[in-house]
Design a protein around this motif. Structure first.
Motif, mmCIF file in Angstrom:
data_model
loop_
_atom_site.group_PDB
_atom_site.id
_atom_site.type_symbol
_atom_site.label_atom_id
_atom_site.label_comp_id
_atom_site.label_asym_id
_atom_site.label_seq_id
_atom_site.Cartn_x
_atom_site.Cartn_y
_atom_site.Cartn_z
ATOM 1 N N LYS A 181 20.044 -33.732 18.437
ATOM 2 C CA LYS A 181 19.599 -35.022 17.881
ATOM 3 C C LYS A 181 18.335 -35.507 18.574
ATOM 4 C CE LYS A 181 24.098 -36.841 16.409
ATOM 5 N NZ LYS A 181 25.121 -37.883 16.655
ATOM 6 N N LEU A 182 18.305 -35.382 19.894
ATOM 7 C CA LEU A 182 17.124 -35.817 20.643
ATOM 8 C C LEU A 182 15.901 -34.997 20.247
ATOM 9 C CD1 LEU A 182 18.785 -36.272 24.149
ATOM 10 C CD2 LEU A 182 17.787 -38.089 22.750
ATOM 11 N N ILE A 183 16.097 -33.683 20.099
ATOM 12 C CA ILE A 183 14.990 -32.825 19.657
ATOM 13 C C ILE A 183 14.552 -33.229 18.251
ATOM 14 C CG2 ILE A 183 14.378 -30.465 18.977
ATOM 15 C CD1 ILE A 183 16.150 -29.455 21.254
ATOM 16 N N GLY A 184 15.532 -33.423 17.357
ATOM 17 C CA GLY A 184 15.220 -33.789 15.975
ATOM 18 C C GLY A 184 14.447 -35.089 15.871
ATOM 19 N N ASN A 185 14.825 -36.048 16.699
ATOM 20 C CA ASN A 185 14.144 -37.350 16.667
ATOM 21 C C ASN A 185 12.727 -37.288 17.229
ATOM 22 O OD1 ASN A 185 16.069 -39.063 15.427
ATOM 23 N ND2 ASN A 185 17.266 -39.138 17.307
ATOM 24 N N SER A 186 12.406 -36.217 17.952
ATOM 25 C CA SER A 186 11.066 -36.088 18.533
ATOM 26 C C SER A 186 10.098 -35.358 17.612
ATOM 27 C CB SER A 186 11.140 -35.340 19.873
ATOM 28 O OG SER A 186 11.342 -33.951 19.663
ATOM 29 N N VAL A 187 10.630 -34.753 16.550
ATOM 30 C CA VAL A 187 9.777 -34.006 15.618
ATOM 31 C C VAL A 187 8.873 -34.986 14.866
ATOM 32 C CG1 VAL A 187 9.805 -32.623 13.495
ATOM 33 C CG2 VAL A 187 11.385 -32.091 15.367
ATOM 34 N N PRO A 188 7.570 -34.709 14.800
ATOM 35 C CA PRO A 188 6.655 -35.655 14.150
ATOM 36 C C PRO A 188 6.947 -35.835 12.664
ATOM 37 C CG PRO A 188 5.518 -33.616 14.739
ATOM 38 C CD PRO A 188 6.865 -33.546 15.365
ATOM 39 N N THR A 189 6.640 -37.017 12.166
ATOM 40 C CA THR A 189 6.855 -37.340 10.754
ATOM 41 C C THR A 189 6.126 -36.363 9.842
ATOM 42 O OG1 THR A 189 7.070 -39.673 11.324
ATOM 43 C CG2 THR A 189 6.646 -39.158 9.015
ATOM 44 N N SER A 190 4.972 -35.897 10.281
ATOM 45 C CA SER A 190 4.197 -34.958 9.456
ATOM 46 C C SER A 190 4.971 -33.675 9.191
ATOM 47 C CB SER A 190 2.858 -34.635 10.132
ATOM 48 O OG SER A 190 3.055 -34.118 11.432
ATOM 49 N N SER A 191 5.781 -33.222 10.164
ATOM 50 C CA SER A 191 6.620 -32.034 9.957
ATOM 51 C C SER A 191 7.671 -32.300 8.887
ATOM 52 C CB SER A 191 7.308 -31.628 11.264
ATOM 53 O OG SER A 191 6.414 -31.007 12.156
ATOM 54 N N LEU A 192 8.303 -33.459 8.958
ATOM 55 C CA LEU A 192 9.347 -33.808 7.997
ATOM 56 C C LEU A 192 8.756 -33.965 6.597
ATOM 57 C CD1 LEU A 192 11.365 -36.431 10.096
ATOM 58 C CD2 LEU A 192 11.596 -33.946 10.035
ATOM 59 N N ASN A 193 7.562 -34.535 6.518
ATOM 60 C CA ASN A 193 6.897 -34.697 5.219
ATOM 61 C C ASN A 193 6.563 -33.349 4.601
ATOM 62 O OD1 ASN A 193 7.040 -37.469 5.465
ATOM 63 N ND2 ASN A 193 4.942 -37.704 6.209
ATOM 64 N N LEU A 194 6.072 -32.421 5.443
ATOM 65 C CA LEU A 194 5.748 -31.086 4.934
ATOM 66 C C LEU A 194 7.012 -30.365 4.482
ATOM 67 C CD1 LEU A 194 3.785 -28.807 4.365
ATOM 68 C CD2 LEU A 194 3.932 -28.140 6.780
ATOM 69 N N LEU A 195 8.089 -30.506 5.243
ATOM 70 C CA LEU A 195 9.358 -29.882 4.873
ATOM 71 C C LEU A 195 9.819 -30.391 3.506
ATOM 72 C CD1 LEU A 195 11.799 -28.127 5.597
ATOM 73 C CD2 LEU A 195 12.729 -30.049 6.891
ATOM 74 N N SER A 196 9.741 -31.707 3.285
ATOM 75 C CA SER A 196 10.138 -32.285 1.990
ATOM 76 C C SER A 196 9.219 -31.810 0.873
ATOM 77 C CB SER A 196 10.097 -33.818 2.058
ATOM 78 O OG SER A 196 11.096 -34.304 2.914
ATOM 79 N N ASP A 197 7.937 -31.779 1.153
ATOM 80 C CA ASP A 197 6.950 -31.378 0.149
ATOM 81 C C ASP A 197 7.197 -29.948 -0.314
ATOM 82 O OD1 ASP A 197 4.722 -31.327 -1.483
ATOM 83 O OD2 ASP A 197 3.313 -30.961 0.157
ATOM 84 N N VAL A 198 7.349 -29.039 0.638
ATOM 85 C CA VAL A 198 7.560 -27.624 0.301
ATOM 86 C C VAL A 198 8.898 -27.434 -0.399
ATOM 87 C CG1 VAL A 198 7.944 -25.331 1.290
ATOM 88 C CG2 VAL A 198 6.029 -26.717 2.082
ATOM 89 N N ARG A 199 9.898 -28.159 0.050
ATOM 90 C CA ARG A 199 11.223 -28.045 -0.574
ATOM 91 C C ARG A 199 11.159 -28.485 -2.037
ATOM 92 N NH1 ARG A 199 16.588 -30.301 -0.945
ATOM 93 N NH2 ARG A 199 18.120 -28.830 -0.142
ATOM 94 N N ASN A 200 10.539 -29.619 -2.290
ATOM 95 C CA ASN A 200 10.485 -30.143 -3.660
ATOM 96 C C ASN A 200 9.604 -29.284 -4.560
ATOM 97 O OD1 ASN A 200 12.138 -32.322 -3.025
ATOM 98 N ND2 ASN A 200 10.420 -33.616 -2.427
ATOM 99 N N TYR A 201 8.505 -28.781 -4.022
ATOM 100 C CA TYR A 201 7.556 -28.025 -4.824
ATOM 101 C C TYR A 201 8.009 -26.590 -5.065
ATOM 102 C CZ TYR A 201 3.089 -25.938 -6.258
ATOM 103 O OH TYR A 201 2.097 -25.273 -6.944
#
Length: 318
Positions: A181-201
């Motif tokens: 959880k601590l590692i996950g919370n440290s991941v930058p928002t840009s990583s999460l946005n890219l993950l969502s973008d690639v997943r949806n596309y």
């Protein structure tokens, strides 16, 4: 139609293929390139034979793991030109090329390739092999989406003593899920946005029955799950530093010497790993060190050993 190889050629080819796979498993990309070049000599009159193209893919995958991205990209483009578009070789080359492009932040090119792989995944006739490839490919793409935005995210120098102190604190006060959880919370928002973008596309282009097997977006973005995915990619890039037989940490760790836990070896190995990719996030370094310390050398190096997206005919693992 593939021309049957002569026994004389096979006698020369088989030991080279075995040597290539060993070089790849040890992350010795220069040796892998050298052996693949020797295999190419055997196919001077048939540069599109699937055994040669597969050998090249093994070597280029080793180059991706070594971050030799320009070389790998050029080679993978060449393999795609020679492989039939309806073959698994073409899909594997496309998947590896997408990974090299993600790492180089060529996001639009990568997304198109990922989508193409997903849309053509039914070109793999065997249900078992298709599901193996699909699972490996999607997991790897999710890791690489997070990784792409971590690379160069923070050039701040990491202090080994500080990382060691934080790692020890994490071990003493948190279980594995809390560290994730601590590692996950440290991941930058840009990583999460890219993950969502690639997943949806791309990834959601899977056939409906396969799409149902995917976790929901809410679960993917839970900090614990993001942390587990991030740790998976950290293990991949850390394997060479932590697990090469001649590395300082492995020499002590594999012999269960107390010195390895007392003198900051885990923190030093974690910092060295992140420095290679200009990732200056302390929680990633301390989290990697803390989680590694929970394992024996044999256990960690087995689970951390980089798993490729390519599948051997004899590979029974997922």
């Amino acid at each position: 139609m593939t021309i049957k190889l002569s026994e004389e050629l096979l006698v020369k080819l088989r030991p080279l293929e075995n040597a290539l796979k060993k070089a790849v498993s040890r992350q010795e990309h220069e040796s892998a390139i050298e052996v693949a070049t020797q295999i190419q000599v055997l196919f001077q009159n048939n540069r599109s034979h699937h055994r040669l193209l597969r050998a090249k893919l093994w070597a280029y995958e080793a180059c991706v793991d070594a971050n030799r991205l320009t070389y790998a990209e050029s080679g993978l483009i060449g393999v795609r030109k020679l492989a039939g578009e309806n073959t698994r070789l073409y899909l594997e080359a496309s998947g590896l090329l997408a990974i090299t492009q993600l790492r180089q932040k060529k996001i639009n090119e990568a997304k198109k390739l990922i989508k193409s792989v997903i849309e053509n995944i039914n070109n793999i006739n065997s249900d078992k092999t298709r599901h193996q490839f699909q699972k490996r490919f999607i997991e790897r793409i999710e890791e690489e989406c997070i990784f792409a935005e971590l690379i160069g995210a923070d050039d701040a120098p990491l202090d080994i003593k500080e990382i060691e102190a934080k790692a020890i604190f994490l071990i003493q006060h948190n279980d594995e899920n809390e560290i994730y959880k601590l590692i996950g919370n440290s991941v930058p928002t840009s990583s999460l946005n890219l993950l969502s973008d690639v997943r949806n596309y791309s990834i959601l282009q899977l056939p409906a029955p396969d799409r149902k097997l995917l976790p929901s977006p809410e679960k993917i973005h839970e900090p614990r799950n993001i942390g587990k995915t991030t740790f998976a990619l950290l293990k991949r890039i850390a394997w060479k530093t932590f697990c090469k037989a001649d590395s300082p940490i492995y020499k002590l760790w594999s012999k269960k010497m107390p010195k390895v836990f007392n003198d900051g070896y885990f923190a030093a190995a974690a910092v060295a790993t992140l420095n290679d990719f200009r990732i200056g996030l302390p929680i990633l370094a301390s989290g990697l060190a803390a989680l590694a310390m929970k394992y024996t050398a044999e256990e960690f190096c087995e689970i951390a050993k980089p798993k490729g997206i390519m599948i051997n005919p004899t590979d029974k693992k997922t």
